[in-house]
Design a protein around this motif. Sequence first.
Motif, PDB file in Angstrom:
ATOM      1  N   VAL A  96      24.265 -21.813 -46.408  1.00  9.81           N
ATOM      2  CA  VAL A  96      24.587 -22.205 -47.783  1.00  9.81           C
ATOM      3  C   VAL A  96      23.029 -21.733 -48.929  1.00  9.81           C
ATOM      4  O   VAL A  96      23.300 -21.058 -49.759  1.00  9.81           O
ATOM      5  N   THR A 101      28.197 -18.507 -48.282  1.00  2.00           N
ATOM      6  CA  THR A 101      28.985 -19.780 -48.255  1.00  2.00           C
ATOM      7  C   THR A 101      30.330 -19.655 -47.519  1.00  2.00           C
ATOM      8  O   THR A 101      30.798 -20.540 -46.910  1.00  2.00           O
ATOM      9  N   ALA A 122      37.378 -20.018 -47.710  1.00  5.42           N
ATOM     10  CA  ALA A 122      36.461 -20.751 -49.016  1.00  5.42           C
ATOM     11  C   ALA A 122      37.456 -20.586 -50.167  1.00  5.42           C
ATOM     12  O   ALA A 122      38.378 -19.722 -50.083  1.00  5.42           O
ATOM     13  N   ASN A 123      37.189 -21.331 -50.943  1.00 10.72           N
ATOM     14  CA  ASN A 123      37.827 -21.355 -52.404  1.00 10.72           C
ATOM     15  C   ASN A 123      39.294 -21.490 -52.295  1.00 10.72           C
ATOM     16  O   ASN A 123      39.926 -20.798 -53.089  1.00 10.72           O
ATOM     17  N   TYR A 170      32.539 -28.863 -51.235  1.00 10.16           N
ATOM     18  CA  TYR A 170      31.773 -27.696 -51.936  1.00 10.16           C
ATOM     19  C   TYR A 170      32.307 -26.381 -51.580  1.00 10.16           C
ATOM     20  O   TYR A 170      32.751 -25.645 -52.413  1.00 10.16           O
ATOM     21  N   LEU A 171      32.095 -26.118 -50.162  1.00 10.52           N
ATOM     22  CA  LEU A 171      32.567 -24.819 -49.657  1.00 10.52           C
ATOM     23  C   LEU A 171      33.845 -24.610 -49.686  1.00 10.52           C
ATOM     24  O   LEU A 171      34.245 -23.366 -49.703  1.00 10.52           O
ATOM     25  N   THR A 174      33.861 -23.267 -54.412  1.00  7.34           N
ATOM     26  CA  THR A 174      32.273 -22.923 -54.656  1.00  7.34           C
ATOM     27  C   THR A 174      32.198 -22.829 -56.242  1.00  7.34           C
ATOM     28  O   THR A 174      30.914 -22.695 -56.870  1.00  7.34           O
ATOM     29  N   THR A 175      33.318 -22.591 -56.952  1.00  9.73           N
ATOM     30  CA  THR A 175      33.111 -22.384 -58.346  1.00  9.73           C
ATOM     31  C   THR A 175      33.023 -23.654 -59.149  1.00  9.73           C
ATOM     32  O   THR A 175      32.724 -23.577 -60.248  1.00  9.73           O
ATOM     33  N   ILE A 177      31.260 -27.839 -59.055  1.00  9.45           N
ATOM     34  CA  ILE A 177      30.467 -28.938 -58.050  1.00  9.45           C
ATOM     35  C   ILE A 177      31.293 -30.157 -58.302  1.00  9.45           C
ATOM     36  O   ILE A 177      30.728 -31.205 -57.585  1.00  9.45           O
ATOM     37  N   HIS A 217      23.520 -24.054 -56.222  1.00  7.00           N
ATOM     38  CA  HIS A 217      24.704 -23.655 -56.978  1.00  7.00           C
ATOM     39  C   HIS A 217      24.487 -23.342 -58.400  1.00  7.00           C
ATOM     40  O   HIS A 217      24.723 -22.360 -58.964  1.00  7.00           O
ATOM     41  N   ARG A 222      26.359 -20.023 -60.808  1.00  5.66           N
ATOM     42  CA  ARG A 222      27.813 -20.704 -60.849  1.00  5.66           C
ATOM     43  C   ARG A 222      27.917 -21.622 -61.907  1.00  5.66           C
ATOM     44  O   ARG A 222      27.138 -22.256 -62.359  1.00  5.66           O
TER      45      ARG A 222
END
Length: 404
Positions: A96, A101, A122-123, A170-171, A174-175, A177, A217, A222
């Motif tokens: 991280v 990420t 992710a995401n 979070y992971l 990641t866009t 928080i 972050h 971000r």
Amino acid sequence: MLTSQGVGGDGLAEYLLAFEEHVSSSTVRKSAKSLLKNRPSSLRLYDAYAWIDHRHGNTEAANRVWDTAIKMCAKFDDSARRDAILLWRGRVWQRVSSGETSKALQELAMYGFKGTEGTLAANGESSDETANTVRLRLRNAFSGGRDHMLSLGLLTHASLYSELLFLLDYLLNTTTIQAAQTSFTSNLHLLIKTTNPKARRAEALFRQSFARLLYIHTTAKRPISPSTIRSFLTECIATFPHNTIFLSLYAWNESRFRIDDRVRGVMRDIMLSNHQNKNEDETDHITTHFFAIHADIQRGTIQGSNLNAVRGSFERALAHPGAAHSAGLWKWYFLYEFEHGDSSMKGARDVYYRAIRACPWAKGIWMLAFECLTGVMEEAELRGVYEMMVEKELRIHVPLEGIS
């Protein structure tokens, strides 16, 4: 070395390595190996060793240390294996902090795997059944580990499992928080509702970890509202007013905008609280005074700071019993006057004599006369300082002529 004989436990050994990394980074790996040779089952020291490699830019070596230590866990007893969560936490955080990420999420997904059962994207990119199963398994594993450690009264370990829970949230996206912050808040409630006397330490460590995520972050460009960071850090400072991590991050966050002087206001509130609660154990911390002075110096003339304002900060700090005999604080005050005072050096001379009266045992303070004031003090004055040092047996190894 006491630590090599097991004195002080792993905590003292970790502190030693951190200190040596700061003052002699070229020898710290050798020291870590020596400590591990005497404590081969200490997973905390393996984690520290891996972080040393990572800090020195040897990321592959750090990962090998973590992987090796994780594989060794099965040979240890239950008590030693409890620290295995540190190794998983370390592997994830180093990814991280390096901006990797996706790899960090894959590290998390491997937690507890005995084979290659699937991966996690992710995401929210993956919606297949295997990924959902992995998510559920990880949440159950981390929350189960947290609850087990809470039942044993091991709150620091419980906070480590809680960290992995908010890192997982979070992971996965990641866009934002938001999900991680929700996870942090719910886990924090579980940590602080206990009556365990160690709860406060675990809370501080847990808050510091989330502060670290906020910093990462934000610096990764971000989206996040400055008020989100400010609100979180304000709450942290209200709870732990002398924690320099929270204070430093608060100052860093405000320095990005410079709309108003919130940092000075926070320091004023802390000092006022110290004055009103002067019988409490946590008041009059010298670290708070150091930070207040540092904040005043960093403000600069544009925001209203000047030589007299900084002098006022030094004087207010030295007026407190807990700071009045701090050699480090007096030396800083002298060097500030030496660098920023008038050319006659009157301010520096005055601070010097006050410093040796307040800290007559500090050889480093006495030596400032010969390091900085030889062009200001007369020879007779320097000789007088030299003779007082001899009288106080401060171990001078060269004659006055050799010093000056």
